[in-house]
Scaffold this motif. Structure first.
Motif: not given
Length: 125
Positions: A20-24, A29-30, A110-111
């Protein structure tokens, strides 16, 4: 094991929200460095391809969500099954898209990171 399941569930929700926010940064990270997605048309894209596509400015989502999640964990591997629903624009074409998906996660330094993803389109409800 319950904490691992909740972390994967949260990871799936965070990936949807990042659309939705295009949070690259969140997606970077994921998504595991070796992330691969089998697209509904049968093509494969790696992490670099996906992030470049999202960063191109040609895609916009007004709805991106996951639900009906079931997660199974064994050691440092996990699999999430669920439903993805999205509404938006891709290359000036409007879409209402729903799919059932299978998403493979691995536990790293990194999780939990999404390693592989495949979906099949279903009717949008």
């Amino acid at each position: 094991m319950g904490d691992d399941i909740q972390m994967i569930v949260q990871g799936e929700k965070d990936i949807a929200a990042a659309h939705l926010s295009l949070d690259l940064d969140v997606l970077n990270r994921l998504y595991h460095p070796d992330f691969i997605i089998a697209q509904p048309d049968g093509t494969f894209e790696n992490k670099t391809d996906v992030l470049a596509s999202y960063g191109s400015g040609e895609r916009h989502w007004t709805l991106a969500e996951v639900d009906q999640l079931t997660v199974k964990v064994s050691g440092d591997s996990g699999v999430a099954f669920g439903r993805w629903r999205a509404i938006g624009i891709n290359k000036e074409l409007h879409f209402n898209y729903a799919a059932k998906f299978c998403s493979v996660w691995v536990k790293t330094n990194h999780g939990w990171q999404n390693f592989a993803y495949q979906s099949c389109e279903i009717p949008f409800e």
